[in-house]
Scaffold this active site. Structure first.
Site, PDB file in Angstrom:
ATOM      1  N   TYR A  41     -11.447  21.143  -0.635  1.00 59.52           N
ATOM      2  CA  TYR A  41     -12.033  21.312  -2.117  1.00 59.52           C
ATOM      3  C   TYR A  41     -13.368  21.620  -1.923  1.00 59.52           C
ATOM      4  O   TYR A  41     -13.530  22.477  -2.827  1.00 59.52           O
ATOM      5  CB  TYR A  41     -12.209  19.744  -2.521  1.00 59.52           C
ATOM      6  CG  TYR A  41     -12.900  19.676  -3.852  1.00 59.52           C
ATOM      7  CD1 TYR A  41     -13.167  19.728  -5.178  1.00 59.52           C
ATOM      8  CD2 TYR A  41     -14.478  19.380  -3.413  1.00 59.52           C
ATOM      9  CE1 TYR A  41     -13.807  19.504  -5.707  1.00 59.52           C
ATOM     10  CE2 TYR A  41     -15.468  19.057  -4.541  1.00 59.52           C
ATOM     11  CZ  TYR A  41     -14.927  19.273  -5.674  1.00 59.52           C
ATOM     12  OH  TYR A  41     -16.532  19.053  -6.561  1.00 59.52           O
ATOM     13  N   ASP A  45      -4.664  24.706 -21.280  1.00 59.70           N
ATOM     14  CA  ASP A  45      -5.067  25.077 -20.037  1.00 59.70           C
ATOM     15  C   ASP A  45      -5.340  26.068 -19.535  1.00 59.70           C
ATOM     16  O   ASP A  45      -4.867  27.133 -19.996  1.00 59.70           O
ATOM     17  CB  ASP A  45      -3.468  24.781 -18.832  1.00 59.70           C
ATOM     18  CG  ASP A  45      -2.953  24.983 -17.712  1.00 59.70           C
ATOM     19  OD1 ASP A  45      -4.245  25.159 -17.464  1.00 59.70           O
ATOM     20  OD2 ASP A  45      -2.400  24.819 -17.233  1.00 59.70           O
ATOM     21  N   GLU A  72     -11.942   8.023  -9.226  1.00 60.13           N
ATOM     22  CA  GLU A  72     -13.087   7.446  -9.146  1.00 60.13           C
ATOM     23  C   GLU A  72     -13.783   7.814  -7.551  1.00 60.13           C
ATOM     24  O   GLU A  72     -13.873   7.608  -6.476  1.00 60.13           O
ATOM     25  CB  GLU A  72     -13.054   6.252  -9.904  1.00 60.13           C
ATOM     26  CG  GLU A  72     -12.984   5.260  -8.472  1.00 60.13           C
ATOM     27  CD  GLU A  72     -11.219   4.666  -8.827  1.00 60.13           C
ATOM     28  OE1 GLU A  72     -10.647   3.633  -7.941  1.00 60.13           O
ATOM     29  OE2 GLU A  72     -10.361   5.635  -9.128  1.00 60.13           O
ATOM     30  N   LYS A  73     -14.589   7.408  -7.701  1.00 59.59           N
ATOM     31  CA  LYS A  73     -16.169   7.989  -6.831  1.00 59.59           C
ATOM     32  C   LYS A  73     -16.400   6.329  -6.780  1.00 59.59           C
ATOM     33  O   LYS A  73     -16.914   5.848  -7.673  1.00 59.59           O
ATOM     34  CB  LYS A  73     -16.344   9.335  -7.364  1.00 59.59           C
ATOM     35  CG  LYS A  73     -16.968  10.713  -7.698  1.00 59.59           C
ATOM     36  CD  LYS A  73     -17.426  11.931  -7.594  1.00 59.59           C
ATOM     37  CE  LYS A  73     -16.748  12.550  -7.812  1.00 59.59           C
ATOM     38  NZ  LYS A  73     -17.851  13.723  -7.596  1.00 59.59           N
ATOM     39  N   GLN A 108     -21.375   4.678   5.753  1.00 61.72           N
ATOM     40  CA  GLN A 108     -21.830   6.336   6.372  1.00 61.72           C
ATOM     41  C   GLN A 108     -22.578   6.215   4.175  1.00 61.72           C
ATOM     42  O   GLN A 108     -22.866   5.674   3.920  1.00 61.72           O
ATOM     43  CB  GLN A 108     -20.321   6.206   5.472  1.00 61.72           C
ATOM     44  CG  GLN A 108     -19.961   6.154   4.176  1.00 61.72           C
ATOM     45  CD  GLN A 108     -18.860   5.364   4.370  1.00 61.72           C
ATOM     46  OE1 GLN A 108     -19.298   4.214   5.871  1.00 61.72           O
ATOM     47  NE2 GLN A 108     -17.567   4.690   3.915  1.00 61.72           N
ATOM     48  N   THR A 109     -23.537   7.244   4.628  1.00 64.95           N
ATOM     49  CA  THR A 109     -24.678   7.330   3.440  1.00 64.95           C
ATOM     50  C   THR A 109     -24.760   8.266   2.999  1.00 64.95           C
ATOM     51  O   THR A 109     -24.010   9.444   2.743  1.00 64.95           O
ATOM     52  CB  THR A 109     -25.983   7.968   4.048  1.00 64.95           C
ATOM     53  OG1 THR A 109     -25.455   8.594   5.366  1.00 64.95           O
ATOM     54  CG2 THR A 109     -26.947   6.498   4.986  1.00 64.95           C
ATOM     55  N   ARG A 110     -25.124   8.236   1.099  1.00 65.54           N
ATOM     56  CA  ARG A 110     -25.116   9.158   0.193  1.00 65.54           C
ATOM     57  C   ARG A 110     -25.817   9.010  -0.434  1.00 65.54           C
ATOM     58  O   ARG A 110     -26.480   7.976  -0.090  1.00 65.54           O
ATOM     59  CB  ARG A 110     -23.315   9.522  -0.628  1.00 65.54           C
ATOM     60  CG  ARG A 110     -21.613   9.173   0.004  1.00 65.54           C
ATOM     61  CD  ARG A 110     -22.063  10.370   0.425  1.00 65.54           C
ATOM     62  NE  ARG A 110     -20.459  10.570   0.407  1.00 65.54           N
ATOM     63  CZ  ARG A 110     -20.610  10.196   2.538  1.00 65.54           C
ATOM     64  NH1 ARG A 110     -21.213  10.023   3.118  1.00 65.54           N
ATOM     65  NH2 ARG A 110     -18.614  10.636   2.959  1.00 65.54           N
ATOM     66  N   ARG A 169     -24.697  11.667   3.468  1.00 62.75           N
ATOM     67  CA  ARG A 169     -24.895  13.315   2.713  1.00 62.75           C
ATOM     68  C   ARG A 169     -25.851  12.722   2.458  1.00 62.75           C
ATOM     69  O   ARG A 169     -26.088  11.986   1.416  1.00 62.75           O
ATOM     70  CB  ARG A 169     -23.579  13.471   1.913  1.00 62.75           C
ATOM     71  CG  ARG A 169     -23.809  14.484   0.452  1.00 62.75           C
ATOM     72  CD  ARG A 169     -22.552  15.049   0.150  1.00 62.75           C
ATOM     73  NE  ARG A 169     -21.587  15.703   1.056  1.00 62.75           N
ATOM     74  CZ  ARG A 169     -20.181  16.300   1.034  1.00 62.75           C
ATOM     75  NH1 ARG A 169     -19.795  15.279  -0.125  1.00 62.75           N
ATOM     76  NH2 ARG A 169     -19.688  16.411   1.925  1.00 62.75           N
TER      77      ARG A 169
END
Length: 326
Positions: free
Chosen positions: A152, A53, A194-195, A221-223, A287
């Site tokens: 984040y 850790d 998960e993405k 929405q765009t990526r 994004r």
């Protein structure tokens, strides 16, 4: 006497870290990996692997017992939109990741490490630059005035500043990259962390022809998404640079809507399913990586098309789905 370079990979049990270990081994490095867990989907390529850790100072002191040629700090508390944007994990995300970075830099600098890489994120960019689907501004210099859309993102921005302060005050050679949606085989594909490429591939793989899958929001929405092998090429190019430290985007300029991503997955699967748009955490509206700086400074940009990377990823996830259903 083995004269190979020595590398330490923190977060070596994770998706990017486990692939990075294998790449470094192929390049002739001796590698020590550290993580809370072993890689989930294949054995580690590391010469030594410590289950430890990194929030623990004594652990960091122990693993940083020599002046490694290269250290890669990928360890962080993170996940996809379902983990990052609900707000339920904010304290853990900030506390755990910041603690790891503080420890690694403090003991790394004491050990005399030669060079350290830090994986930042596109999440550091201001929300105001990502309100339109078609024209997000993610040039590196647009990070300030700072206004990330998640804790984040704030923690990653603090991390960047922390690394550069160690460069200024102690001369520690740092390299900082902002990752944009890295995907590929052996990534988390279910369970909430998960993405979107993995989630969509899984949903399509699990659904019969004519069935339906759920997508959060209107799907417009765009990526931009970057295949893992391309990401690692960019990271190694940055680490090998003599002067350029970043921060620099490592991502693709090929931007798609989430609906389009789902259509690609259906095309690869050879089946048609319906899309049900449902409420859910969305993140920013648009994004896409801006690659002008990395082209200028490192003479590099990714070559693989999204469809080709998605094909490899879909095949791997389809196999996992079949295994579960056997």
């Amino acid at each position: 006497m083995d004269n190979s370079k020595k590398a330490l990979v923190c977060g070596a049990g994770g998706f990017i870290g486990s692939h990075l270990v294998k790449k470094l081994k192929r390049e002739g490095f001796w590698v020590r990996g550290v993580d809370l867990k072993y890689p989930e989907f294949s054995s580690t390529g590391a010469d030594e692997f410590e289950i430890s850790d990194l929030r623990d100072q004594q652990v960091c002191q122990k693993i940083l017992d020599q002046p490694f040629d290269e250290v890669y700090q990928l360890a962080a508390d993170m996940g996809g939109a379902g983990y990052i944007f609900t707000g339920e994990h904010d304290a853990d995300v900030m506390h755990n990741s910041a603690t790891i970075n503080l420890n690694i830099l403090h003991y790394g600098q004491k050990a005399g490490i030669k060079k350290i890489f830090y994986s930042s994120s596109a999440c550091i960019y201001p929300e105001r630059n990502q309100l339109e689907t078609g024209n997000p501004n993610l040039e590196e210099s647009s990070a300030y005035p700072a206004a990330p859309d998640s804790e984040y993102g704030w923690e990653k921005l603090f991390g960047e500043r922390l690394y550069f302060s160690f460069f200024r005050n102690f001369g520690l050679e740092v390299r900082v990259a902002r990752f944009h949606n890295i995907f590929g085989p052996e990534g988390t594909w279910r369970g909430g962390k998960e993405k979107s490429p993995a989630a969509i591939c899984r949903k399509v793989a699990e659904t019969e022809e004519g069935g339906s899958i759920e997508i959060w929001g209107d799907g417009e929405q765009t990526r931009s998404f970057l295949y893992i092998d391309e990401c690692l090429k960019g990271v190694r190019r940055l680490m090998d640079s003599k002067e350029f430290r970043g921060p620099v985007n490592i991502g693709s300029e090929e931007m798609v809507s989430i609906n389009k991503l789902a259509e690609m997955a259906m095309d690869i699967a050879g089946k048609k399913v319906k899309i049900d748009h449902v409420p859910g955490p969305l993140g920013v509206r648009g994004r896409r990586s801006d690659n002008r700086l990395i082209r200028k400074e490192l003479g590099w940009e990714p070559e693989m098309k999204l469809y080709d990377g998605l094909k490899l990823t879909y095949k791997w996830i389809e196999e996992r789905v079949k295994e579960l259903n056997r």
